[in-house]
Design an enzyme around this catalytic site. Structure first.
Site, PDB file in Angstrom:
ATOM      1  N   LEU A  65       0.777  -1.041   0.039  1.00  0.00           N
ATOM      2  CA  LEU A  65      -0.074  -0.130   0.023  1.00  0.00           C
ATOM      3  C   LEU A  65       1.025   1.070  -0.081  1.00  0.00           C
ATOM      4  O   LEU A  65       2.089   1.180   0.384  1.00  0.00           O
ATOM      5  CB  LEU A  65      -0.978  -0.143   1.234  1.00  0.00           C
ATOM      6  N   PRO A  66       0.407   2.415  -0.342  1.00  0.00           N
ATOM      7  CA  PRO A  66       1.121   3.554  -0.495  1.00  0.00           C
ATOM      8  C   PRO A  66       1.811   4.093   0.705  1.00  0.00           C
ATOM      9  O   PRO A  66       3.073   4.292   0.752  1.00  0.00           O
ATOM     10  CB  PRO A  66       0.057   4.639  -0.803  1.00  0.00           C
ATOM     11  N   THR A  97       6.387   0.829   1.613  1.00  0.00           N
ATOM     12  CA  THR A  97       7.300   1.475   2.413  1.00  0.00           C
ATOM     13  C   THR A  97       6.795   2.467   3.442  1.00  0.00           C
ATOM     14  O   THR A  97       5.982   3.614   2.803  1.00  0.00           O
ATOM     15  CB  THR A  97       8.293   2.243   1.451  1.00  0.00           C
ATOM     16  N   LYS A 172      15.759   0.377   4.884  1.00  0.00           N
ATOM     17  CA  LYS A 172      15.081   0.716   3.441  1.00  0.00           C
ATOM     18  C   LYS A 172      15.238   2.250   3.230  1.00  0.00           C
ATOM     19  O   LYS A 172      15.956   2.755   2.078  1.00  0.00           O
ATOM     20  CB  LYS A 172      13.659   0.406   3.250  1.00  0.00           C
ATOM     21  N   LYS A 247       9.052  11.054  -0.890  1.00  0.00           N
ATOM     22  CA  LYS A 247       8.129  10.314   0.348  1.00  0.00           C
ATOM     23  C   LYS A 247       9.110   9.395   1.150  1.00  0.00           C
ATOM     24  O   LYS A 247       9.222   9.686   2.196  1.00  0.00           O
ATOM     25  CB  LYS A 247       7.242   9.430  -0.305  1.00  0.00           C
TER      26      LYS A 247
HETATM   27  P1  NAD Z   1       0.445   2.316  -6.353  1.00  0.00           P
HETATM   28  O1  NAD Z   1      -0.070   3.677  -5.929  1.00  0.00           O
HETATM   29  O2  NAD Z   1       0.836   1.892  -7.835  1.00  0.00           O
HETATM   30  O3  NAD Z   1      -0.446   1.043  -5.743  1.00  0.00           O
HETATM   31  C1  NAD Z   1      -0.975   1.216  -4.372  1.00  0.00           C
HETATM   32  C2  NAD Z   1      -2.321   0.177  -4.784  1.00  0.00           C
HETATM   33  O4  NAD Z   1      -2.906   0.466  -3.125  1.00  0.00           O
HETATM   34  C3  NAD Z   1      -3.537   0.921  -5.720  1.00  0.00           C
HETATM   35  O5  NAD Z   1      -3.790  -0.024  -6.504  1.00  0.00           O
HETATM   36  C4  NAD Z   1      -4.406   1.189  -4.658  1.00  0.00           C
HETATM   37  O6  NAD Z   1      -5.664   1.259  -5.225  1.00  0.00           O
HETATM   38  C5  NAD Z   1      -4.199   0.260  -3.601  1.00  0.00           C
HETATM   39  N1  NAD Z   1      -5.026   0.686  -2.145  1.00  0.00           N
HETATM   40  C6  NAD Z   1      -4.880   1.673  -1.674  1.00  0.00           C
HETATM   41  N2  NAD Z   1      -5.335   1.566  -0.384  1.00  0.00           N
HETATM   42  C7  NAD Z   1      -5.986   0.544  -0.368  1.00  0.00           C
HETATM   43  C8  NAD Z   1      -6.867  -0.371   0.529  1.00  0.00           C
HETATM   44  N3  NAD Z   1      -7.440   0.251   1.501  1.00  0.00           N
HETATM   45  N4  NAD Z   1      -7.335  -1.493   0.118  1.00  0.00           N
HETATM   46  C9  NAD Z   1      -6.955  -2.107  -1.053  1.00  0.00           C
HETATM   47  N5  NAD Z   1      -6.138  -1.484  -1.953  1.00  0.00           N
HETATM   48  C10 NAD Z   1      -5.843  -0.293  -1.642  1.00  0.00           C
HETATM   49  O7  NAD Z   1       2.031   2.292  -5.570  1.00  0.00           O
HETATM   50  P2  NAD Z   1       3.223   1.148  -5.910  1.00  0.00           P
HETATM   51  O8  NAD Z   1       4.208   1.922  -6.759  1.00  0.00           O
HETATM   52  O9  NAD Z   1       2.717  -0.103  -6.109  1.00  0.00           O
HETATM   53  O10 NAD Z   1       3.682   1.307  -4.372  1.00  0.00           O
HETATM   54  C11 NAD Z   1       3.372   0.685  -3.240  1.00  0.00           C
HETATM   55  C12 NAD Z   1       4.541   0.672  -2.142  1.00  0.00           C
HETATM   56  O11 NAD Z   1       5.610   0.126  -2.538  1.00  0.00           O
HETATM   57  C13 NAD Z   1       4.548   2.164  -1.835  1.00  0.00           C
HETATM   58  O12 NAD Z   1       4.594   2.087  -0.403  1.00  0.00           O
HETATM   59  C14 NAD Z   1       6.010   2.490  -2.334  1.00  0.00           C
HETATM   60  O13 NAD Z   1       6.762   3.486  -1.646  1.00  0.00           O
HETATM   61  C15 NAD Z   1       6.714   0.976  -2.357  1.00  0.00           C
HETATM   62  N6  NAD Z   1       7.750   0.983  -3.451  1.00  0.00           N
HETATM   63  C16 NAD Z   1       7.575   1.402  -4.615  1.00  0.00           C
HETATM   64  C17 NAD Z   1       8.301   1.140  -5.565  1.00  0.00           C
HETATM   65  C18 NAD Z   1       8.326   1.773  -6.915  1.00  0.00           C
HETATM   66  O14 NAD Z   1       9.039   1.585  -7.865  1.00  0.00           O
HETATM   67  N7  NAD Z   1       6.873   1.937  -7.539  1.00  0.00           N
HETATM   68  C19 NAD Z   1       9.760   0.751  -5.368  1.00  0.00           C
HETATM   69  C20 NAD Z   1       9.950   0.194  -3.957  1.00  0.00           C
HETATM   70  C21 NAD Z   1       8.908   0.547  -3.047  1.00  0.00           C
END
Ligand code: NAD
Length: 298
Positions: A65-66, A97, A172, A247
């Site tokens: 999740l975000p 994260t 991290k 973030k």
């Molecule tokens: P994203 O915004 O693409 O995905 C988040 C998903 O969570 C969305 O599909 C949203 O609809 C869903 N969501 C939110 N609240 C929800 C709930 N209560 N129930 C069900 N679903 C819910 O984000 P992402 O890029 O996949 O990143 C996710 C996490 O991974 C973050 O914490 C980010 O910091 C971390 N991260 C991302 C990357 C990257 O390159 N994108 C790399 C390492 C870590």
């Protein structure tokens, strides 16, 4: 068959859930987005109507999740907290994260109900999530680390035990703070070289083979055209967004504040990326920071 509930099927969670299904796990997936659910279904996941439905009787519950408030809301204090339905022998693996404090608090709330929890943030980006080569940085007990192995191995290549709950998140943000500093320094040096008549590819190769060599130069060159597959050569699309780096740097500043750790370089990098975002670049890949250094056309 081992059942894995997967909550949060975004850029990262979607391909991670798909890799679990490919590896033979019974994946019950849930996201707030109908489109994300459709994609997960086409990749072999079973679709749940709610997070509670996905998590009930599951052997593992994974969340991607975000931010911390979403994780806390999902497990502890939302409308239908999952700690009310997860079975005690199950393990919760939160791969988001988030701040280390929230990770520790959610772990403690799970422990009160006899439910295990590990923080397991990842490194490796969307490409690593798709290829199943993510690095997992785990915080939790030895036993929980061992219990998490089969599912983490289906999604990643390097799996580290950083320490107790919250340690995965601290490690991290240490890494991402260092990454931001390396990228800013690399942009600064290449821009200065180019302004003084050097070819960016030649300069990059010299620094790569010299004492300034680093990850940004090796695999993620910020100058367009130097590295064919880097986001810089694709208009800074894809990759790791400036917004996400900001973030993570905010989380690093929290850790610094709480522990009185001096982070002058990390603070400077945070200011640079925030200034860059203010210029309308939040959705670009973080290597686009180079643009902040470049002369604007008259
Ligand atoms: P994203 O915004 O693409 O995905 C988040 C998903 O969570 C969305 O599909 C949203 O609809 C869903 N969501 C939110 N609240 C929800 C709930 N209560 N129930 C069900 N679903 C819910 O984000 P992402 O890029 O996949 O990143 C996710 C996490 O991974 C973050 O914490 C980010 O910091 C971390 N991260 C991302 C990357 C990257 O390159 N994108 C790399 C390492 C870590």
């Amino acid at each position: 068959m081992t059942t894995v509930a997967f909550i949060g099927l975004g850029n990262m969670g979607g391909p991670m859930a798909a890799n679990l299904a490919k590896a033979g796990f019974n994946v019950r997936a849930f996201d707030l987005s109908a489109q994300a659910l459709e994609t997960a279904k086409s990749q072999g996941c079973e679709i749940a109507a709610t997070a509670s439905e996905a998590a009930t009787d599951a052997d593992f519950v994974i969340s991607m999740l975000p931010a911390g408030k979403h994780v806390r809301g999902l497990y502890v204090d939302g409308d239908a907290p999952l700690f009310e339905v997860i079975k005690p022998s199950a393990l919760v693996i939160d791969c988001s994260t988030i701040d280390a404090d929230t990770a520790r608090q959610v772990a403690a709330a799970g422990a009160e109900k006899g439910i295990g929890f590990v923080d397991a943030p990842v490194s490796g980006g969307v490409g690593g999530a798709q290829a199943g080569t993510l690095t997992f940085i785990v915080g939790g007990s030895e036993a929980q680390f061992a219990q998490a192995q089969p599912v983490l191995q289906a999604m990643g290549k390097n799996i580290f035990h950083a320490g107790d709950h919250g340690a995965g998140q601290v490690a991290k943000v240490c890494n991402n703070m260092l990454l931001s500093i390396l990228m800013a320094g690399t942009c600064e040096a290449i821009n200065m070289g180019v302004k003084n008549g050097l070819d960016p590819a030649v300069l990059s190769e010299i620094m790569k083979q010299s004492s300034g060599g680093n990850w940004a130069l090796n695999v993620y060159n910020p100058y367009p055209g130097v590295m064919e597959n880097a986001p810089a050569s694709k208009g800074y699309q894809g990759g790791f967004q400036v917004d996400l780096m900001i973030k993570d740097l905010g989380l690093a500043m929290d850790v610094s504040q709480q522990s009185a750790s001096p982070v002058p370089m990390g603070s400077a990098a945070r200011s640079l990326f925030t200034l860059h975002k203010a210029g309308g670049n939040g959705k670009l890949d973080f290597s686009s920071l180079l643009k902040l250094y470049q002369d604007k056309s008259e």
